[in-house]
Design a protein around this motif. Structure first.
Motif, mmCIF file in Angstrom:
data_model
loop_
_atom_site.group_PDB
_atom_site.id
_atom_site.type_symbol
_atom_site.label_atom_id
_atom_site.label_comp_id
_atom_site.label_asym_id
_atom_site.label_seq_id
_atom_site.Cartn_x
_atom_site.Cartn_y
_atom_site.Cartn_z
ATOM 1 N N ALA A 17 -28.228 31.570 18.788
ATOM 2 C CA ALA A 17 -27.069 31.144 19.561
ATOM 3 C C ALA A 17 -26.967 29.625 19.600
ATOM 4 C CB ALA A 17 -27.157 31.707 20.977
ATOM 5 N N VAL A 18 -28.109 28.952 19.751
ATOM 6 C CA VAL A 18 -28.098 27.487 19.768
ATOM 7 C C VAL A 18 -27.673 26.938 18.417
ATOM 8 C CG1 VAL A 18 -29.610 25.459 19.942
ATOM 9 C CG2 VAL A 18 -29.776 27.279 21.637
ATOM 10 N N ILE A 19 -28.179 27.524 17.341
ATOM 11 C CA ILE A 19 -27.792 27.078 15.992
ATOM 12 C C ILE A 19 -26.294 27.291 15.767
ATOM 13 C CG2 ILE A 19 -28.064 27.580 13.521
ATOM 14 C CD1 ILE A 19 -31.027 28.173 14.128
ATOM 15 N N GLY A 20 -25.767 28.453 16.170
ATOM 16 C CA GLY A 20 -24.339 28.734 16.001
ATOM 17 C C GLY A 20 -23.484 27.805 16.852
ATOM 18 N N SER A 24 -20.848 25.180 15.295
ATOM 19 C CA SER A 24 -19.445 25.257 15.691
ATOM 20 C C SER A 24 -18.991 23.961 16.345
ATOM 21 C CB SER A 24 -19.249 26.434 16.642
ATOM 22 O OG SER A 24 -17.921 26.513 17.059
ATOM 23 N N LEU A 25 -19.886 23.283 17.046
ATOM 24 C CA LEU A 25 -19.542 22.025 17.703
ATOM 25 C C LEU A 25 -19.190 20.952 16.676
ATOM 26 C CD1 LEU A 25 -19.455 20.459 20.410
ATOM 27 C CD2 LEU A 25 -21.840 19.871 20.018
ATOM 28 N N PHE A 26 -19.930 20.916 15.562
ATOM 29 C CA PHE A 26 -19.671 19.885 14.551
ATOM 30 C C PHE A 26 -18.553 20.253 13.592
ATOM 31 C CE2 PHE A 26 -24.175 18.729 15.547
ATOM 32 C CZ PHE A 26 -23.879 17.500 16.093
ATOM 33 N N THR A 27 -18.365 21.537 13.331
ATOM 34 C CA THR A 27 -17.352 21.908 12.349
ATOM 35 C C THR A 27 -15.968 22.130 12.976
ATOM 36 O OG1 THR A 27 -17.972 24.239 12.532
ATOM 37 C CG2 THR A 27 -19.009 22.968 10.773
ATOM 38 N N ASP A 28 -15.918 22.811 14.128
ATOM 39 C CA ASP A 28 -14.631 23.135 14.749
ATOM 40 C C ASP A 28 -14.730 22.926 16.263
ATOM 41 O OD1 ASP A 28 -12.048 24.004 15.091
ATOM 42 O OD2 ASP A 28 -12.550 26.139 14.976
ATOM 43 N N THR A 29 -14.646 21.680 16.702
ATOM 44 C CA THR A 29 -14.834 21.347 18.112
ATOM 45 C C THR A 29 -13.709 21.909 18.975
ATOM 46 O OG1 THR A 29 -15.887 19.299 17.401
ATOM 47 C CG2 THR A 29 -15.277 19.453 19.702
ATOM 48 N N ILE A 30 -12.491 21.784 18.521
ATOM 49 C CA ILE A 30 -11.347 22.277 19.291
ATOM 50 C C ILE A 30 -11.410 23.795 19.439
ATOM 51 C CG2 ILE A 30 -8.822 22.445 19.370
ATOM 52 C CD1 ILE A 30 -9.863 19.648 19.862
#
Length: 129
Positions: A17-20, A24-30
């Motif tokens: 979950a932390v890795i995902g 997701s935070l770096f690739t698709d923040t919005i």
């Protein structure tokens, strides 16, 4: 051994979950923020439905009983709060007298009662019956 396995399984799921989340935070923040907002909104909606449908009705009755008990307690232990203030001239010339409250002593308390029994009777041995 199964407890040790379950512990490692939970740690593995938390790690994934932390890795995902970071990916997701770096690739698709919005998109991540939108999904978090939807999850929080859904959780709040479910909590509100459960609270207003089930929990509120139960606490209202208990709250009424509590308020009634507080009101009765205040009436029972009510003190004389309407004492007129002493003026400055009488304070200097007369000593302050304490107001004594008279307590009624009751011989019979209504919520307590004596149950008389015959203690001289021999008790039966129930194990032998």
């Amino acid at each position: 051994m199964s407890r040790n396995f379950m512990t490692w399984l939970v740690y593995g799921l938390i790690g994934l979950a932390v890795i995902g989340f970071t990916a997701s935070l770096f690739t698709d923040t919005i998109g991540l923020l939108k999904n978090l907002f939807i999850a929080v909104l859904t959780g709040a909606l479910i909590f509100a439905l459960v609270y207003f449908l089930f929990m509120r009705k139960r606490t209202t009755n208990e709250l009424k009983k509590y308020r009634k008990a507080v009101k009765q307690s205040k009436q029972k232990y009510k003190t004389n709060q309407h004492i007129t203030p002493i003026s400055k001239t009488t304070k200097a010339t007369k000593p302050i007298q304490k107001i004594k409250t008279k307590h009624k002593e009751r011989k019979d308390i209504p919520h307590l009662r004596v149950i008389e029994g015959n203690n001289n009777k021999k008790r039966k041995n129930r194990a032998s019956l």
